[in-house]
Design a protein around this motif. Structure first.
Motif, PDB file in Angstrom:
ATOM      1  N   ALA A 248      93.170 -71.319   3.405  1.00 16.62           N
ATOM      2  CA  ALA A 248      93.959 -72.519   3.115  1.00 16.62           C
ATOM      3  C   ALA A 248      95.080 -72.682   4.140  1.00 16.62           C
ATOM      4  O   ALA A 248      95.396 -73.796   4.575  1.00 16.62           O
ATOM      5  N   PHE A 249      95.677 -71.573   4.539  1.00 12.49           N
ATOM      6  CA  PHE A 249      96.739 -71.591   5.541  1.00 12.49           C
ATOM      7  C   PHE A 249      96.208 -72.072   6.892  1.00 12.49           C
ATOM      8  O   PHE A 249      96.847 -72.905   7.559  1.00 12.49           O
ATOM      9  N   VAL A 250      95.041 -71.600   7.295  1.00 17.23           N
ATOM     10  CA  VAL A 250      94.453 -72.011   8.582  1.00 17.23           C
ATOM     11  C   VAL A 250      94.191 -73.515   8.582  1.00 17.23           C
ATOM     12  O   VAL A 250      94.451 -74.207   9.578  1.00 17.23           O
ATOM     13  N   VAL A 251      93.703 -74.039   7.468  1.00 22.74           N
ATOM     14  CA  VAL A 251      93.471 -75.485   7.371  1.00 22.74           C
ATOM     15  C   VAL A 251      94.784 -76.246   7.518  1.00 22.74           C
ATOM     16  O   VAL A 251      94.861 -77.267   8.217  1.00 22.74           O
TER      17      VAL A 251
ATOM     18  N   LEU B 297      95.754 -76.328  11.147  1.00 24.86           N
ATOM     19  CA  LEU B 297      94.945 -77.297  11.901  1.00 24.86           C
ATOM     20  C   LEU B 297      95.442 -78.723  11.670  1.00 24.86           C
ATOM     21  O   LEU B 297      95.537 -79.524  12.611  1.00 24.86           O
ATOM     22  N   LEU B 298      95.778 -79.051  10.427  1.00 26.37           N
ATOM     23  CA  LEU B 298      96.330 -80.375  10.144  1.00 26.37           C
ATOM     24  C   LEU B 298      97.689 -80.542  10.817  1.00 26.37           C
ATOM     25  O   LEU B 298      98.025 -81.619  11.314  1.00 26.37           O
ATOM     26  N   GLY B 299      98.473 -79.458  10.844  1.00 30.16           N
ATOM     27  CA  GLY B 299      99.758 -79.493  11.543  1.00 30.16           C
ATOM     28  C   GLY B 299      99.583 -79.767  13.025  1.00 30.16           C
ATOM     29  O   GLY B 299     100.407 -80.455  13.644  1.00 30.16           O
ATOM     30  N   MET B 300      98.504 -79.253  13.618  1.00 33.55           N
ATOM     31  CA  MET B 300      98.218 -79.523  15.037  1.00 33.55           C
ATOM     32  C   MET B 300      98.003 -81.012  15.272  1.00 33.55           C
ATOM     33  O   MET B 300      98.489 -81.574  16.265  1.00 33.55           O
ATOM     34  N   VAL B 301      97.278 -81.648  14.369  1.00 35.03           N
ATOM     35  CA  VAL B 301      96.991 -83.079  14.532  1.00 35.03           C
ATOM     36  C   VAL B 301      98.270 -83.898  14.380  1.00 35.03           C
ATOM     37  O   VAL B 301      98.517 -84.834  15.149  1.00 35.03           O
ATOM     38  N   VAL B 302      99.092 -83.537  13.399  1.00 29.42           N
ATOM     39  CA  VAL B 302     100.367 -84.241  13.210  1.00 29.42           C
ATOM     40  C   VAL B 302     101.250 -84.068  14.438  1.00 29.42           C
ATOM     41  O   VAL B 302     101.869 -85.027  14.918  1.00 29.42           O
ATOM     42  N   SER B 303     101.314 -82.848  14.954  1.00 30.48           N
ATOM     43  CA  SER B 303     102.115 -82.583  16.145  1.00 30.48           C
ATOM     44  C   SER B 303     101.647 -83.444  17.314  1.00 30.48           C
ATOM     45  O   SER B 303     102.462 -84.052  18.024  1.00 30.48           O
ATOM     46  N   PHE B 304     100.335 -83.514  17.511  1.00 27.14           N
ATOM     47  CA  PHE B 304      99.804 -84.356  18.582  1.00 27.14           C
ATOM     48  C   PHE B 304     100.188 -85.814  18.356  1.00 27.14           C
ATOM     49  O   PHE B 304     100.564 -86.523  19.301  1.00 27.14           O
ATOM     50  N   GLY B 305     100.080 -86.286  17.110  1.00 29.17           N
ATOM     51  CA  GLY B 305     100.397 -87.681  16.813  1.00 29.17           C
ATOM     52  C   GLY B 305     101.817 -88.045  17.190  1.00 29.17           C
ATOM     53  O   GLY B 305     102.065 -89.124  17.766  1.00 29.17           O
ATOM     54  N   ILE B 306     102.764 -87.151  16.902  1.00 33.07           N
ATOM     55  CA  ILE B 306     104.166 -87.388  17.263  1.00 33.07           C
ATOM     56  C   ILE B 306     104.326 -87.443  18.771  1.00 33.07           C
ATOM     57  O   ILE B 306     104.932 -88.363  19.333  1.00 33.07           O
TER      58      ILE B 306
ATOM     59  N   ALA C  68     107.843 -82.050   8.912  1.00 32.57           N
ATOM     60  CA  ALA C  68     107.692 -81.080   7.821  1.00 32.57           C
ATOM     61  C   ALA C  68     106.259 -80.580   7.708  1.00 32.57           C
ATOM     62  O   ALA C  68     106.006 -79.514   7.136  1.00 32.57           O
ATOM     63  N   ALA C  69     105.313 -81.341   8.247  1.00 38.89           N
ATOM     64  CA  ALA C  69     103.907 -80.945   8.191  1.00 38.89           C
ATOM     65  C   ALA C  69     103.579 -79.830   9.173  1.00 38.89           C
ATOM     66  O   ALA C  69     102.503 -79.234   9.099  1.00 38.89           O
TER      67      ALA C  69
ATOM     68  N   ALA D   1      97.305 -83.293   1.525  1.00 40.96           N
ATOM     69  CA  ALA D   1      97.470 -84.740   1.352  1.00 40.96           C
ATOM     70  C   ALA D   1      98.662 -85.242   2.158  1.00 40.96           C
ATOM     71  O   ALA D   1      98.596 -86.292   2.813  1.00 40.96           O
ATOM     72  N   PHE D   2      99.764 -84.484   2.113  1.00 38.66           N
ATOM     73  CA  PHE D   2     100.962 -84.851   2.866  1.00 38.66           C
ATOM     74  C   PHE D   2     100.674 -84.847   4.361  1.00 38.66           C
ATOM     75  O   PHE D   2     101.010 -85.796   5.086  1.00 38.66           O
ATOM     76  N   GLN D   3     100.045 -83.781   4.836  1.00 40.32           N
ATOM     77  CA  GLN D   3      99.751 -83.658   6.264  1.00 40.32           C
ATOM     78  C   GLN D   3      98.747 -84.711   6.729  1.00 40.32           C
ATOM     79  O   GLN D   3      98.917 -85.325   7.783  1.00 40.32           O
ATOM     80  N   ALA D   4      97.696 -84.907   5.936  1.00 36.73           N
ATOM     81  CA  ALA D   4      96.667 -85.870   6.324  1.00 36.73           C
ATOM     82  C   ALA D   4      97.217 -87.289   6.354  1.00 36.73           C
ATOM     83  O   ALA D   4      96.857 -88.085   7.233  1.00 36.73           O
ATOM     84  N   ALA D   5      98.095 -87.620   5.400  1.00 35.37           N
ATOM     85  CA  ALA D   5      98.685 -88.960   5.375  1.00 35.37           C
ATOM     86  C   ALA D   5      99.482 -89.221   6.647  1.00 35.37           C
ATOM     87  O   ALA D   5      99.371 -90.295   7.263  1.00 35.37           O
ATOM     88  N   TRP D   6     100.279 -88.232   7.061  1.00 39.20           N
ATOM     89  CA  TRP D   6     101.054 -88.405   8.289  1.00 39.20           C
ATOM     90  C   TRP D   6     100.142 -88.406   9.515  1.00 39.20           C
ATOM     91  O   TRP D   6     100.385 -89.132  10.481  1.00 39.20           O
ATOM     92  N   ALA D   7      99.101 -87.582   9.510  1.00 36.35           N
ATOM     93  CA  ALA D   7      98.175 -87.553  10.647  1.00 36.35           C
ATOM     94  C   ALA D   7      97.523 -88.918  10.831  1.00 36.35           C
ATOM     95  O   ALA D   7      97.465 -89.443  11.951  1.00 36.35           O
ATOM     96  N   VAL D   8      97.041 -89.508   9.743  1.00 35.80           N
ATOM     97  CA  VAL D   8      96.396 -90.818   9.822  1.00 35.80           C
ATOM     98  C   VAL D   8      97.396 -91.881  10.271  1.00 35.80           C
ATOM     99  O   VAL D   8      97.095 -92.718  11.135  1.00 35.80           O
ATOM    100  N   ALA D   9      98.605 -91.845   9.695  1.00 33.99           N
ATOM    101  CA  ALA D   9      99.624 -92.844  10.041  1.00 33.99           C
ATOM    102  C   ALA D   9     100.012 -92.753  11.519  1.00 33.99           C
ATOM    103  O   ALA D   9     100.123 -93.783  12.211  1.00 33.99           O
TER     104      ALA D   9
END
Length: 261
Positions: free
Chosen positions: A144-147, A150-159, A211-212, A232-240
């Motif tokens: 669960a932590f690794v997932v 990975l979502l944090g990586m996408v959010v970081s890229f998005g920013i 925060a993600a 859900a929090f991370q994915a919402a920010w990644a998509v946005a």
């Protein structure tokens, strides 16, 4: 194709062995400084931010493991993209039979995976060997932590991708890079867990996309957040963020004028 781009990003950073070794040493030293600072702080406030002392120590070493992985203060794929926009080489990228955003996302994910394995694992293991840490015993939590990472990586890229696209108008990355560094270090919780930020200010920073990056993976690892809620929090920010990047990219590339051609 994008898998090949990600693999290329991994191999590219794997060639900088001396820089990786220096990064491991630097993260370990900064981890030691922060750990003893946190230990003194948690001696005064034993349950600051809802963490006990072992959780605070875990948070420190996790932050050092993810510092370069998530390019907390910038310096990932967005740095090269800024340069290519400034010099006009972005025209070559636009001619490729590939999506510009997905190309750079794949490249940055390759970089991030290498940084996690090459630069992040050793400081984290060092911390686990020499300090009491609140680590789970079950494999499910680690998965669960690794997932979450990975979502944090996408959010970081998005920013960072949004920041890079601003070069189409600014043509100078110094101010944007400084802003990325300050907001990244402060708002991601790199300095202090976001759970410890007081009052309304704490409420605000905990819902921002930064925060993600560290806070969510840390809380998933230590059992302080339900994985599905964190995802859900991370994915919402990644998509946005990716959608916003797509919109800005569309506006920026509608009419590109390259000096000399």
């Amino acid at each position: 194709m994008y898998a090949a781009v990600a693999a290329g990003g991994f191999r590219r950073y794997a060639t900088y062995r001396a820089a990786t070794a220096a990064g491991v040493f630097t993260n370990t030293v900064f981890g030691l400084i922060l750990v003893y600072t946190y230990l003194a702080l948690w001696d005064e406030k034993p349950h600051l931010g809802g963490y006990d002392q072992a959780q605070a120590v875990t948070y420190v070493w996790l932050g050092q493991a993810l510092y370069s992985t998530l390019a907390i203060q910038g310096g990932g794929a967005e740095k090269e993209l800024m340069g290519r926009i400034r010099t006009g080489e972005i025209a070559i990228d636009l001619y490729r039979p590939a999506d510009l955003q997905l190309w750079w996302l794949a490249s940055d994910l390759g970089r991030a995976v290498f940084q996690m394995l090459g630069r992040g694992v050793v400081p984290f293991v060092f911390g686990a060997l020499f300090f009491p840490m609140a680590l789970p015993n079950d494999v499910t939590t680690w998965v669960a932590f690794v997932v979450a990472v990975l979502l944090g990586m996408v959010v970081s890229f998005g920013i960072r991708h949004l920041a890079a696209l601003s070069m189409f108008w600014l043509m100078d990355d110094r101010g944007v890079s400084q802003t990325l560094m300050v907001t990244g270090i402060f708002c991601s919780g790199m300095t202090l867990p976001l759970n410890a930020f007081p009052g309304a200010f704490g409420d605000i920073v905990r819902v921002l996309p930064w925060a993600a990056q560290i806070q969510m993976p840390a809380d998933v690892l230590m059992g302080e957040a339900a994985p599905l809620g964190a995802y859900a929090f991370q994915a919402a920010w990644a998509v946005a963020l990716l959608a916003a990047g797509r919109l800005v990219q569309s506006v920026a590339t509608r009419r590109v004028v390259v000096q000399g051609g």
